[in-house]
Design a protein around this motif. Structure first.
Motif, PDB file in Angstrom:
ATOM      1  N   SER A  99       0.823  -1.198   0.000  1.00 19.20           N
ATOM      2  CA  SER A  99       0.000   0.000   0.000  1.00 19.20           C
ATOM      3  C   SER A  99       0.868   1.265   0.000  1.00 19.20           C
ATOM      4  O   SER A  99       1.908   1.310   0.653  1.00 19.20           O
ATOM      5  CB  SER A  99      -0.898  -0.019   1.237  1.00 19.20           C
ATOM      6  OG  SER A  99      -1.795   1.057   1.216  1.00 19.20           O
ATOM      7  N   GLN A 100       0.413   2.289  -0.734  1.00 19.13           N
ATOM      8  CA  GLN A 100       1.166   3.543  -0.843  1.00 19.13           C
ATOM      9  C   GLN A 100       0.248   4.744  -0.633  1.00 19.13           C
ATOM     10  O   GLN A 100      -0.923   4.712  -1.019  1.00 19.13           O
ATOM     11  CB  GLN A 100       1.809   3.665  -2.233  1.00 19.13           C
ATOM     12  CG  GLN A 100       2.858   2.612  -2.533  1.00 19.13           C
ATOM     13  CD  GLN A 100       4.050   2.710  -1.608  1.00 19.13           C
ATOM     14  OE1 GLN A 100       4.496   3.798  -1.271  1.00 19.13           O
ATOM     15  NE2 GLN A 100       4.567   1.564  -1.175  1.00 19.13           N
ATOM     16  N   PRO A 101       0.774   5.821  -0.032  1.00 19.07           N
ATOM     17  CA  PRO A 101      -0.028   7.040   0.082  1.00 19.07           C
ATOM     18  C   PRO A 101      -0.256   7.659  -1.288  1.00 19.07           C
ATOM     19  O   PRO A 101       0.590   7.536  -2.175  1.00 19.07           O
ATOM     20  CB  PRO A 101       0.824   7.953   0.969  1.00 19.07           C
ATOM     21  CG  PRO A 101       2.204   7.400   0.918  1.00 19.07           C
ATOM     22  CD  PRO A 101       2.102   5.952   0.579  1.00 19.07           C
ATOM     23  N   SER A 102      -1.398   8.327  -1.424  1.00 20.18           N
ATOM     24  CA  SER A 102      -1.685   9.020  -2.678  1.00 20.18           C
ATOM     25  C   SER A 102      -0.743  10.208  -2.830  1.00 20.18           C
ATOM     26  O   SER A 102      -0.081  10.636  -1.879  1.00 20.18           O
ATOM     27  CB  SER A 102      -3.136   9.517  -2.685  1.00 20.18           C
ATOM     28  OG  SER A 102      -3.303  10.531  -1.686  1.00 20.18           O
ATOM     29  N   ALA A 103      -0.716  10.767  -4.044  1.00 19.83           N
ATOM     30  CA  ALA A 103       0.116  11.954  -4.292  1.00 19.83           C
ATOM     31  C   ALA A 103      -0.329  13.096  -3.384  1.00 19.83           C
ATOM     32  O   ALA A 103       0.505  13.874  -2.888  1.00 19.83           O
ATOM     33  CB  ALA A 103       0.018  12.351  -5.764  1.00 19.83           C
ATOM     34  N   GLU A 104      -1.639  13.205  -3.130  1.00 17.74           N
ATOM     35  CA  GLU A 104      -2.137  14.281  -2.274  1.00 17.74           C
ATOM     36  C   GLU A 104      -1.703  14.089  -0.823  1.00 17.74           C
ATOM     37  O   GLU A 104      -1.286  15.043  -0.160  1.00 17.74           O
ATOM     38  CB  GLU A 104      -3.658  14.370  -2.356  1.00 17.74           C
ATOM     39  CG  GLU A 104      -4.208  15.559  -1.600  1.00 17.74           C
ATOM     40  CD  GLU A 104      -5.686  15.788  -1.834  1.00 17.74           C
ATOM     41  OE1 GLU A 104      -6.127  16.936  -1.671  1.00 17.74           O
ATOM     42  OE2 GLU A 104      -6.401  14.830  -2.182  1.00 17.74           O
ATOM     43  N   VAL A 105      -1.784  12.851  -0.312  1.00 18.23           N
ATOM     44  CA  VAL A 105      -1.308  12.589   1.046  1.00 18.23           C
ATOM     45  C   VAL A 105       0.185  12.895   1.143  1.00 18.23           C
ATOM     46  O   VAL A 105       0.642  13.551   2.081  1.00 18.23           O
ATOM     47  CB  VAL A 105      -1.602  11.128   1.464  1.00 18.23           C
ATOM     48  CG1 VAL A 105      -0.884  10.775   2.769  1.00 18.23           C
ATOM     49  CG2 VAL A 105      -3.105  10.896   1.626  1.00 18.23           C
ATOM     50  N   MET A 106       0.965  12.430   0.166  1.00 14.39           N
ATOM     51  CA  MET A 106       2.410  12.693   0.170  1.00 14.39           C
ATOM     52  C   MET A 106       2.686  14.192   0.157  1.00 14.39           C
ATOM     53  O   MET A 106       3.547  14.680   0.902  1.00 14.39           O
ATOM     54  CB  MET A 106       3.069  12.039  -1.045  1.00 14.39           C
ATOM     55  CG  MET A 106       3.246  10.552  -0.909  1.00 14.39           C
ATOM     56  SD  MET A 106       4.403  10.081   0.406  1.00 14.39           S
ATOM     57  CE  MET A 106       5.949  10.624  -0.298  1.00 14.39           C
ATOM     58  N   SER A 107       1.944  14.924  -0.649  1.00 11.48           N
ATOM     59  CA  SER A 107       2.150  16.370  -0.740  1.00 11.48           C
ATOM     60  C   SER A 107       1.888  17.054   0.601  1.00 11.48           C
ATOM     61  O   SER A 107       2.650  17.925   1.034  1.00 11.48           O
ATOM     62  CB  SER A 107       1.226  16.943  -1.824  1.00 11.48           C
ATOM     63  OG  SER A 107       1.308  18.345  -1.858  1.00 11.48           O
ATOM     64  N   LEU A 108       0.815  16.637   1.289  1.00  9.85           N
ATOM     65  CA  LEU A 108       0.500  17.235   2.586  1.00  9.85           C
ATOM     66  C   LEU A 108       1.499  16.819   3.663  1.00  9.85           C
ATOM     67  O   LEU A 108       1.858  17.626   4.526  1.00  9.85           O
ATOM     68  CB  LEU A 108      -0.922  16.880   3.007  1.00  9.85           C
ATOM     69  CG  LEU A 108      -2.034  17.548   2.192  1.00  9.85           C
ATOM     70  CD1 LEU A 108      -3.401  17.069   2.671  1.00  9.85           C
ATOM     71  CD2 LEU A 108      -1.950  19.061   2.283  1.00  9.85           C
ATOM     72  N   LEU A 109       1.942  15.566   3.631  1.00 10.64           N
ATOM     73  CA  LEU A 109       2.966  15.137   4.589  1.00 10.64           C
ATOM     74  C   LEU A 109       4.250  15.949   4.400  1.00 10.64           C
ATOM     75  O   LEU A 109       4.878  16.370   5.375  1.00 10.64           O
ATOM     76  CB  LEU A 109       3.264  13.641   4.440  1.00 10.64           C
ATOM     77  CG  LEU A 109       2.166  12.681   4.898  1.00 10.64           C
ATOM     78  CD1 LEU A 109       2.536  11.236   4.530  1.00 10.64           C
ATOM     79  CD2 LEU A 109       1.902  12.796   6.388  1.00 10.64           C
TER      80      LEU A 109
END
Length: 199
Positions: free
Chosen positions: A84-94
């Motif tokens: 499982s991987q975080p979405s691009a949006e989750v990664m951007s916010l992290l």
């Protein structure tokens, strides 16, 4: 007790462990919540005192049981597999709110090692940012924060399988079901955009 193929394998989450956890905690608390809410209907609202009164006690325990059920639902919902991987949006916010996913993970894991109960990555509806929180008790929490990722660090969640809390936290972080986090963030962002003006 370990669920790997041999004694050298690292401890792992198992279906049996999670089912037992669910049966002993959120299911019991859900039943107790019904009892508390039935008692609240009949609670004396004239006998009130901030040190102790039945109404105050029932409301405190209602929050405890309700949060236990909800946090456990989120916790079980965000345990997945190593692919499982975080979405691009989750990664951007992290990256925006913590500097990087690695820095977020270090803080989240650190909180997991010092909390007595829960660790939560939440979306702050007031400021529109991601924040890590911990709660030593089910009845603790922060208003206007919606949980995206939840980790139960009470001993019952890991002591039968994992020899240390560190092993448990490390295993959890490898098994985050990022699809669940991604869906939660998408829903929260839509909600945030609709209410930003009133908070």
């Amino acid at each position: 007790m370990r669920f790997g193929g041999n004694t050298n394998d690292p401890p792992k989450f198992s279906k049996e462990q999670l089912e037992e956890h669910n049966r002993l905690y959120p299911e019991v608390h859900a039943a107790k919540l019904k009892e508390i809410e039935a008692r609240l209907i009949r609670a004396d609202t004239t006998c009130v005192d901030p040190t102790y009164c039945p109404l105050r006690s029932l409301k405190k325990e209602q929050a405890y049981a309700l949060n236990s059920v909800r946090l456990h639902d989120l916790y079980f919902g965000n345990i997945g597999n190593e692919d499982s991987q975080p979405s691009a949006e989750v990664m951007s916010l992290l990256e925006r709110d913590f500097g990087s996913k690695q820095e977020w993970e270090k803080q989240f894991a650190g909180l997991a090692r010092c909390s007595r109960g829960w660790v939560v990555l939440g979306f702050d509806l007031k400021d529109g940012v991601l924040r890590n929180f911990f709660a030593d008790d089910h009845s603790e929490g922060v208003w206007s924060v919606l949980p995206l990722l939840v980790l139960d660090v009470y001993e019952h969640a890991y002591c039968k399988v994992f020899s240390t809390r560190d092993d448990y936290v490390d295993s959890f972080l490898k098994l985050v079901r990022w699809e669940a986090v991604n869906r939660r963030l998408k829903a929260v962002k839509e909600f945030y955009q609709s209410i930003a003006a009133i908070l």
